[in-house]
Design an enzyme around this catalytic site. Structure first.
Site, short mmCIF file in Angstrom:
data_model
loop_
_atom_site.label_atom_id
_atom_site.label_comp_id
_atom_site.label_asym_id
_atom_site.label_seq_id
_atom_site.Cartn_x
_atom_site.Cartn_y
_atom_site.Cartn_z
N ARG A 163 7.84 -20.08 3.53
CA ARG A 163 6.67 -20.97 3.63
C ARG A 163 6.19 -21.51 2.29
NH1 ARG A 163 1.93 -18.77 6.39
NH2 ARG A 163 2.75 -16.64 6.35
N GLN A 191 18.55 -6.27 -1.88
CA GLN A 191 18.62 -6.04 -0.44
C GLN A 191 19.32 -7.27 0.13
OE1 GLN A 191 14.99 -6.50 1.78
NE2 GLN A 191 15.60 -5.05 3.37
N ASP A 217 4.26 -9.92 -3.63
CA ASP A 217 3.45 -11.09 -3.32
C ASP A 217 1.98 -10.73 -3.06
OD1 ASP A 217 3.66 -9.83 -0.88
OD2 ASP A 217 4.73 -11.46 0.12
N TYR A 262 -5.80 -36.99 -34.27
CA TYR A 262 -4.68 -36.11 -33.97
C TYR A 262 -4.29 -35.34 -35.23
CZ TYR A 262 -0.06 -34.30 -33.06
OH TYR A 262 1.00 -33.45 -32.93
N ASN A 283 -13.41 -33.05 -44.47
CA ASN A 283 -13.97 -33.91 -43.42
C ASN A 283 -12.92 -34.93 -43.00
OD1 ASN A 283 -15.39 -35.94 -41.97
ND2 ASN A 283 -17.30 -35.12 -42.83
N ALA A 319 -10.94 -45.48 -46.05
CA ALA A 319 -10.75 -45.76 -44.62
C ALA A 319 -9.60 -46.73 -44.42
CB ALA A 319 -12.04 -46.34 -44.04
C1 UD1 Z 1 4.03 -5.95 6.71
C2 UD1 Z 1 3.70 -4.65 7.48
C3 UD1 Z 1 2.38 -4.83 8.22
C4 UD1 Z 1 1.30 -5.20 7.23
C5 UD1 Z 1 1.70 -6.43 6.42
C6 UD1 Z 1 0.70 -6.67 5.31
C7 UD1 Z 1 5.82 -3.66 8.13
C8 UD1 Z 1 6.78 -3.47 9.21
N1 UD1 Z 1 4.76 -4.39 8.43
O1 UD1 Z 1 4.23 -6.94 7.69
O2 UD1 Z 1 2.04 -3.64 8.86
O3 UD1 Z 1 0.09 -5.44 7.92
O4 UD1 Z 1 2.98 -6.25 5.82
O5 UD1 Z 1 1.00 -7.86 4.66
O6 UD1 Z 1 5.98 -3.13 7.04
N2 UD1 Z 1 10.24 -7.37 2.40
C9 UD1 Z 1 11.44 -7.06 1.82
N3 UD1 Z 1 12.52 -6.88 2.64
C10 UD1 Z 1 12.45 -6.98 3.98
C11 UD1 Z 1 11.19 -7.28 4.55
C12 UD1 Z 1 10.10 -7.48 3.74
O7 UD1 Z 1 11.55 -6.95 0.60
O8 UD1 Z 1 13.47 -6.78 4.64
C13 UD1 Z 1 9.06 -7.55 1.51
C14 UD1 Z 1 8.53 -8.97 1.51
O9 UD1 Z 1 9.09 -9.71 0.44
C15 UD1 Z 1 7.04 -8.75 1.31
C16 UD1 Z 1 6.78 -7.40 1.94
O10 UD1 Z 1 8.02 -6.75 2.00
O11 UD1 Z 1 6.70 -8.65 -0.04
C17 UD1 Z 1 6.17 -7.52 3.34
O12 UD1 Z 1 7.05 -8.22 4.15
P1 UD1 Z 1 6.54 -9.17 5.31
O13 UD1 Z 1 7.71 -9.75 6.01
O14 UD1 Z 1 5.50 -10.08 4.81
O15 UD1 Z 1 5.88 -8.11 6.27
P2 UD1 Z 1 4.88 -8.37 7.44
O16 UD1 Z 1 5.65 -8.71 8.64
O17 UD1 Z 1 3.84 -9.31 7.01
#
Ligand code: UD1
Ligand code: MG
Length: 452
Positions: A18, A76, A106, A353, A364, A410
């Site tokens: 997004r 990952q 984030d 500048y 001055n 000047a």
């Molecule tokens: C997650 C939580 C949710 C919480 C929310 C808060 C889980 C299952 N859910 O949901 O309970 O309320 O965050 O914002 O944990 N990320 C990875 N690898 C992955 C998936 C995610 O590194 O495979 C990282 C993302 O970059 C991000 C964070 O984990 O920084 C959260 O991932 P996101 O997909 O936003 O989780 P939510 O579904 O929002």
């Protein structure tokens, strides 16, 4: 002192779709600094033993920053969920048996105090298996929910997608931040499955698995603004706004007057001394340090500059990197200063500048002075001695030195050095022809009358 050493695992493998960006989400800046750098900077205060950032695509973009911060990255490959993401850090921590603190790349506003509370709660007398940070946002949206008991232990954690209407009505949300002991955490993570509405490996499931083993977990609460995450440019702007709001309050608490706080923008590293006054619509870029009793007048833009006590800047001034403004010096409207030092009490008040220059104390600089520092290939320095006076609309063609106490007339274009206390005039001579204007008018009027 921490009860035991801890490793931080920062999750940053999400696609960040997004954001609509070619730049990795965690590198988007808040107050002029990458979100990930904010987070790692805050972490630093707690002295983590290890810092591991879990990335998906775009590893090459974040590696430099992570290494500079003394951390390491692991990849990952497929984003199978938060539990799976944390597991990627296991090989790095094979030899580590302290605590683990899980953060999101984030979610950069989390404070050291909250991180500290997580670790302390983990070591409280009742020894919870995990500590989760909960928060109560105004709009709970699709966050996972935490069903807690009165004593702050957790009965259930459930993702929104999997929750019943009654569970969705609970306002205590999961921030995702979690602390646990390394050995226990990884053992639990290996047992997490993906049989749920999203088909993902959920990190909060470790709480439920521990509970099945008869081990309870605890929730601590944090302010919603601390848990604000960035998934879009709109959320980036909201987090920036919140950071700025708090920074303005801190500036005022530290003894700085902000005439219109909402219109002043700070960078992550702005330093401002007591009794400074910042007028409306001032923007600070990174690298600014300001002494005491300095006044920054309206609509000034300042970055990479050091300003000494009692100086006055603006209105409408622009200080760029390498500007060093001395005590009681003045930089006025529509003056740009780059890589230039102004000595004590020096003045450049209008339309000037000053680039690659050294201006002595008390000099001055007249309106419209330009240091011509660039020939299209190289940059050259201009040195202006103490107490020198540069007349208005002068061009100082660098490299050039104006001696102390010298006076430049000047409108001069100065291409050669000027000795101390000398007067330099480098402009066309004035010629005067008595009565000539009158004769000119008469001749032209006559010509027009003849109907030419
Ligand atoms: C997650 C939580 C949710 C919480 C929310 C808060 C889980 C299952 N859910 O949901 O309970 O309320 O965050 O914002 O944990 N990320 C990875 N690898 C992955 C998936 C995610 O590194 O495979 C990282 C993302 O970059 C991000 C964070 O984990 O920084 C959260 O991932 P996101 O997909 O936003 O989780 P939510 O579904 O929002
Ligand atoms: Mg999310």
């Amino acid at each position: 002192m921490r009860p035991s050493p801890f490793a931080a695992i920062i999750l940053a493998a999400g696609k960040g779709t997004r954001m609509q960006s070619d730049v990795h989400k965690v590198l988007h800046p808040i107050a002029g600094r990458a979100m990930l750098d904010h987070l790692m900077g805050v972490l630093e205060g707690l002295g983590p033993a290890r810092k591991i950032v879990v990335v998906g695509s775009g590893r090459e973009q974040v590696e430099g920053l992570v290494e500079a911060r003394g951390g390491e990255t692991v990849v990952q490959d497929r984003q199978l969920g938060t539990a799976h993401a944390v597991l990627q850090a296991e090989p790095c921590l094979a030899d580590f048996d302290g605590d683990v603190l899980i953060l999101y790349g984030d979610t950069p506003l989390i404070e050291a105090e909250t991180m500290g509370r997580m670790l302390e709660r983990l070591h409280a007398g009742d020894r919870p298996a995990a500590v989760v940070v909960g928060f109560r946002p105004k709009d709970p949206l699709q966050y996972g929910r935490i069903l807690a008991r009165g004593d702050g232990t957790i009965e259930k954690m459930v993702e929104y997608k999997d929750a019943t209407p009654e569970e969705r009505a609970v306002d205590l949300c999961n921030s995702g931040m979690l602390a646990a002991r390394a050995g226990e955490l990884f053992t639990l993570l290996h047992r997490v499955g993906s049989d749920n509405a999203a088909g993902e490996y959920y990190l909060p499931d470790v709480v439920m698995l521990a509970a099945a083993d008869g081990r309870h977990s605890a929730v601590i609460e944090a302010e919603p603004w601390e848990m604000a995450g960035v998934n879009s440019r709109a959320e980036l702007a909201l987090v920036e706004a919140e950071w700025q709001r708090r920074r303005r309050l801190k500036a005022m608490a530290d003894g700085v007057t902000l005439v219109a706080p909402d219109t002043v923008w700070f960078a992550h590293d702005t330093v401002i001394g007591r009794d400074c006054v910042i007028e409306p619509n001032v923007v600070f870029g990174p690298g600014v340090t300001i002494g005491e009793r300095v006044r920054i007048k309206a609509f000034s833009h300042i970055e990479g500059a050091v300003i000494a006590d009692d100086a006055q800047i603006g209105p409408y001034a622009r200080l760029r990197p390498g500007a060093e403004i001395g005590e009681k010096a003045r930089v006025g409207n529509f003056v740009e200063v780059k890589k230039a030092r102004l000595g004590k009490g020096a003045k450049a008040n209008h339309l000037t500048y000053l680039g690659d220059a050294d201006v002595g104390a008390g000099a001055n600089i007249g309106a419209g002075t330009i240091t011509c520092n660039y020939d299209g290939y190289f940059k050259y320095r201009t040195v202006i001695g103490e107490g020198a006076f540069i007349g208005s609309n002068s061009a100082l063609v660098a490299p050039v030195t104006i001696g102390p106490g010298a006076l430049v007339g000047a409108g001069s274009v100065v291409t050669r050095d000027v000795a101390a206390d000398a007067v330099a005039l480098a402009r066309g001579q004035q010629v005067e022809k008595p009565g000539r204007a009158k004769r000119f008018r008469e001749a032209m009027a006559a010509k027009k009358n003849r109907g030419a």
